[in-house]
Scaffold this motif. Structure first.
Motif, mmCIF file in Angstrom:
data_model
loop_
_atom_site.group_PDB
_atom_site.id
_atom_site.type_symbol
_atom_site.label_atom_id
_atom_site.label_comp_id
_atom_site.label_asym_id
_atom_site.label_seq_id
_atom_site.Cartn_x
_atom_site.Cartn_y
_atom_site.Cartn_z
ATOM 1 N N ARG A 261 0.760 -0.714 0.240
ATOM 2 C CA ARG A 261 0.006 -0.075 0.147
ATOM 3 C C ARG A 261 1.230 1.256 0.184
ATOM 4 N NH1 ARG A 261 -4.214 2.173 4.873
ATOM 5 N NH2 ARG A 261 -4.730 3.745 3.657
ATOM 6 N N ILE A 262 0.665 1.962 -0.572
ATOM 7 C CA ILE A 262 1.533 3.705 -0.953
ATOM 8 C C ILE A 262 0.574 4.953 -1.358
ATOM 9 C CG2 ILE A 262 3.338 4.855 -2.344
ATOM 10 C CD1 ILE A 262 4.018 1.328 -3.077
ATOM 11 N N LYS A 263 0.878 5.239 -0.242
ATOM 12 C CA LYS A 263 -0.075 6.522 -0.019
ATOM 13 C C LYS A 263 1.145 7.958 -0.807
ATOM 14 C CE LYS A 263 -2.235 9.940 2.337
ATOM 15 N NZ LYS A 263 -1.930 10.515 2.041
ATOM 16 N N ALA A 264 1.153 9.104 -1.759
ATOM 17 C CA ALA A 264 1.852 9.483 -1.603
ATOM 18 C C ALA A 264 0.971 10.837 -1.910
ATOM 19 C CB ALA A 264 2.719 9.889 -2.895
ATOM 20 N N ASP A 265 1.375 12.323 -1.249
ATOM 21 C CA ASP A 265 0.806 13.616 -1.336
ATOM 22 C C ASP A 265 1.970 14.604 -2.637
ATOM 23 O OD1 ASP A 265 -1.139 13.545 0.509
ATOM 24 O OD2 ASP A 265 0.025 14.045 1.489
ATOM 25 N N LEU A 266 0.841 15.158 -4.132
ATOM 26 C CA LEU A 266 2.321 15.739 -4.821
ATOM 27 C C LEU A 266 1.797 17.118 -4.768
ATOM 28 C CD1 LEU A 266 1.549 12.240 -7.448
ATOM 29 C CD2 LEU A 266 3.408 12.965 -5.744
ATOM 30 N N SER A 267 2.035 17.794 -5.069
ATOM 31 C CA SER A 267 2.520 18.476 -5.455
ATOM 32 C C SER A 267 2.733 18.907 -7.309
ATOM 33 C CB SER A 267 2.905 19.520 -4.833
ATOM 34 O OG SER A 267 3.959 21.334 -5.460
ATOM 35 N N PHE A 268 1.313 19.723 -8.292
ATOM 36 C CA PHE A 268 1.726 19.371 -9.691
ATOM 37 C C PHE A 268 2.146 20.893 -9.684
ATOM 38 C CE2 PHE A 268 -0.679 15.861 -8.711
ATOM 39 C CZ PHE A 268 -1.255 15.201 -9.619
ATOM 40 N N ASN A 269 2.434 20.470 -11.551
ATOM 41 C CA ASN A 269 3.623 22.098 -12.110
ATOM 42 C C ASN A 269 2.155 22.906 -12.560
ATOM 43 O OD1 ASN A 269 4.659 23.975 -13.941
ATOM 44 N ND2 ASN A 269 6.542 22.597 -13.806
ATOM 45 N N SER A 270 1.866 23.472 -12.499
ATOM 46 C CA SER A 270 0.789 24.863 -12.774
ATOM 47 C C SER A 270 0.994 24.761 -13.769
ATOM 48 C CB SER A 270 0.664 25.861 -11.832
ATOM 49 O OG SER A 270 1.136 26.563 -11.688
ATOM 50 N N ARG A 271 2.458 25.544 -14.816
ATOM 51 C CA ARG A 271 2.699 25.766 -15.634
ATOM 52 C C ARG A 271 2.309 24.977 -16.693
ATOM 53 N NH1 ARG A 271 8.090 29.675 -14.431
ATOM 54 N NH2 ARG A 271 7.244 31.261 -13.368
ATOM 55 N N GLU A 272 2.941 23.343 -16.725
ATOM 56 C CA GLU A 272 2.773 22.227 -17.232
ATOM 57 C C GLU A 272 1.593 22.336 -17.187
ATOM 58 O OE1 GLU A 272 3.695 19.856 -19.772
ATOM 59 O OE2 GLU A 272 5.762 20.881 -19.342
ATOM 60 N N LEU A 273 0.761 22.244 -16.324
ATOM 61 C CA LEU A 273 -0.922 21.870 -16.409
ATOM 62 C C LEU A 273 -1.620 23.367 -17.475
ATOM 63 C CD1 LEU A 273 -2.955 20.004 -15.537
ATOM 64 C CD2 LEU A 273 -3.755 21.883 -13.156
ATOM 65 N N PHE A 274 -1.239 24.517 -17.267
ATOM 66 C CA PHE A 274 -1.913 24.813 -18.266
ATOM 67 C C PHE A 274 -0.809 25.416 -19.840
ATOM 68 C CE2 PHE A 274 -1.099 29.524 -20.860
ATOM 69 C CZ PHE A 274 -2.580 30.307 -20.545
ATOM 70 N N LYS A 275 -0.142 24.891 -19.981
ATOM 71 C CA LYS A 275 0.445 24.799 -21.712
ATOM 72 C C LYS A 275 -0.853 23.841 -21.759
ATOM 73 C CE LYS A 275 5.145 25.070 -20.921
ATOM 74 N NZ LYS A 275 6.664 24.510 -20.115
ATOM 75 N N ARG A 276 -0.540 22.393 -21.384
ATOM 76 C CA ARG A 276 -1.913 21.551 -21.579
ATOM 77 C C ARG A 276 -3.257 22.359 -22.158
ATOM 78 N NH1 ARG A 276 0.118 15.673 -18.974
ATOM 79 N NH2 ARG A 276 2.393 16.365 -19.322
ATOM 80 N N LEU A 277 -3.497 22.495 -21.932
ATOM 81 C CA LEU A 277 -4.786 23.213 -21.610
ATOM 82 C C LEU A 277 -4.713 24.341 -22.261
ATOM 83 C CD1 LEU A 277 -6.542 22.623 -17.707
ATOM 84 C CD2 LEU A 277 -6.910 21.595 -19.355
ATOM 85 N N LYS A 278 -4.098 25.141 -22.317
ATOM 86 C CA LYS A 278 -3.898 26.835 -23.492
ATOM 87 C C LYS A 278 -4.351 27.339 -24.740
ATOM 88 C CE LYS A 278 -0.557 30.024 -24.754
ATOM 89 N NZ LYS A 278 1.156 30.797 -24.783
ATOM 90 N N LYS A 279 -4.060 25.464 -25.580
ATOM 91 C CA LYS A 279 -4.906 25.471 -26.393
ATOM 92 C C LYS A 279 -6.470 25.889 -26.194
ATOM 93 C CE LYS A 279 -5.162 23.289 -31.397
ATOM 94 N NZ LYS A 279 -4.027 22.329 -32.032
ATOM 95 N N LYS A 280 -6.644 24.669 -25.674
ATOM 96 C CA LYS A 280 -8.135 24.937 -25.782
ATOM 97 C C LYS A 280 -8.406 26.056 -25.149
ATOM 98 C CE LYS A 280 -11.479 21.245 -23.709
ATOM 99 N NZ LYS A 280 -12.003 20.407 -22.778
ATOM 100 N N ASP A 331 -2.485 5.215 -3.821
ATOM 101 C CA ASP A 331 -3.009 6.450 -3.470
ATOM 102 C C ASP A 331 -2.359 7.796 -3.556
ATOM 103 O OD1 ASP A 331 -4.916 8.740 -2.105
ATOM 104 O OD2 ASP A 331 -5.041 7.477 0.037
ATOM 105 N N LEU A 332 -2.799 8.392 -4.670
ATOM 106 C CA LEU A 332 -1.622 9.733 -4.936
ATOM 107 C C LEU A 332 -2.802 10.909 -5.278
ATOM 108 C CD1 LEU A 332 0.046 8.081 -8.251
ATOM 109 C CD2 LEU A 332 0.571 7.867 -5.817
ATOM 110 N N GLU A 333 -2.272 11.751 -4.416
ATOM 111 C CA GLU A 333 -3.396 13.303 -3.950
ATOM 112 C C GLU A 333 -2.541 14.230 -4.429
ATOM 113 O OE1 GLU A 333 -4.811 12.995 -0.241
ATOM 114 O OE2 GLU A 333 -5.701 11.244 -0.611
ATOM 115 N N ALA A 334 -3.578 15.495 -4.567
ATOM 116 C CA ALA A 334 -3.265 16.955 -5.302
ATOM 117 C C ALA A 334 -2.518 17.101 -3.712
ATOM 118 C CB ALA A 334 -3.917 17.073 -6.255
ATOM 119 N N ASN A 335 -1.795 18.126 -3.894
ATOM 120 C CA ASN A 335 -1.484 18.553 -2.904
ATOM 121 C C ASN A 335 -1.297 20.350 -2.651
ATOM 122 O OD1 ASN A 335 -1.011 20.034 -0.155
ATOM 123 N ND2 ASN A 335 -0.580 17.783 0.812
#
Length: 335
Positions: A261-280, A331-335
């Protein structure tokens, strides 16, 4: 695979010890040797312990249900711990007690019949040696497949049931040699105390094995973290993903040898996220003509962010499980 190897080793040891117990017990009745009685007790203890190990392996195979949603894998550790305690009290305690008693109150040995004891012990050595070799071979292959040093794999990652068989049958082989030496010295010198010393030596050997197994199963019942190299592999997979900025916290627990059983709290890269959504997002932006349009735009953008994060977490989990099949509960969670 590990489970089937463990079950094969336990069943082989169970059959071997059943035969050996009968042979040793009959020989004790013929000779009256304390060392032979100790060896008989040793084999009875091994047989009963392997019955307990087999019960644990069978019960651990039960499917998860509402009562135990992570399954019954821990059953193997409970029964292995009971087995280890049995070795300590029945194998070690009774054997040492009998040896000490024999020192102060020597039994009457039938020295002329000691050849039967030697023959029985040699037979037991062959059977125990075969079972020991089969169990050792199975775990050696597992360690090689995992790319781990054998002693480290045996100490930290091997199934306690298989380890118990290896240690018990290894101890049985050593115990037979101790008994042979004790009986031969008794035969040569005519002094009964050699037989008692052999009995005590076998008891001490069993005590050492029992203590090691008790400590190992206690660790597994409490729930240790996954091996360090596996933890590093999980962190590497997470950080190699462009969307993951940092691993804030990572906790793990071994539920069984093939179930983590593995649980991780992750911090996501907002810039990379925006890059992927920018066009749409840019395509939708000109459509904003009113406050209602803006609210709809924000709502859609939020849903896109959540969907992208969920999809990315699913991909990360799939990659972890591809590289580490034991990671069955993630169990991977955004933090």
């Amino acid at each position: 695979m590990a489970q089937s190897n463990s079950r094969f080793a336990v069943i082989a040891a169970l059959i071997g010890n059943a035969v050996i117990t009968v042979v040793k017990g009959a020989t004790f009745l013929i000779t009256g040797s304390g060392a032979m009685l100790s060896e008989t007790i040793h084999s009875v203890a091994d047989f009963l312990n392997q019955v307990l190990l087999l019960i644990g392996l069978v019960r651990a195979d039960q499917a998860p249900d509402k009562r135990f949603e992570y399954g019954y894998a821990g059953e193997r550790y409970v029964w292995a711990l009971i087995s280890a305690v049995g070795i300590f009290f029945l194998g070690c305690g009774v054997t040492i007690y009998h040896g000490v008693q024999s020192l102060f109150h020597p039994p009457e040995l039938i020295l002329g019949e000691m050849k039967w004891a030697i023959a029985a012990l040699l037979f037991a050595l062959v059977i125990d040696g075969i079972v020991f070799f089969l169990a050792l071979k199975g775990e050696w292959k597992n360690a090689a497949r995992e790319g781990r040093p054998f002693h480290q794999y045996l100490r930290k990652e091997a199934d306690p049931a298989a380890v118990a068989v290896i240690l018990e049958d290894g101890a049985a082989c050593v115990g037979v040699i101790i008994a042979l030496i004790a009986i031969m010295l008794t035969q040569i010198t005519g002094h009964h105390y050699w037989d008692a010393i052999g009995s005590i030596g076998i008891g001490v050997l069993l005590g050492g094995i029992a203590v090691w197994l008790i400590i190992r199963n206690q660790e597994l019942l409490v729930g240790p973290s996954i091996p360090p190299q596996t933890r590093e592999q999980v962190v590497r997979i997470l950080k190699n993903n462009p969307l993951v900025e940092d691993v804030i916290d990572l906790r793990s627990r071994i539920l069984s040898i093939d179930n983590y059983r593995i649980k991780a709290d992750l911090s996501f890269n907002s810039r990379e996220l925006f890059k992927r959504l920018k066009k749409k997002t840019l395509a939708a932006y000109p459509e904003i003509k009113s406050e209602q349009d803006f609210e709809l735009f924000c709502q859609n953008y939020t849903e896109d962010v959540l969907t992208m994060l969920a999809d990315e977490i699913d991909k990360i989990e799939a990659e972890i499980q591809r590289q580490i099949p034991e990671a069955q509960h993630l169990d991977l969670e955004a933090n």
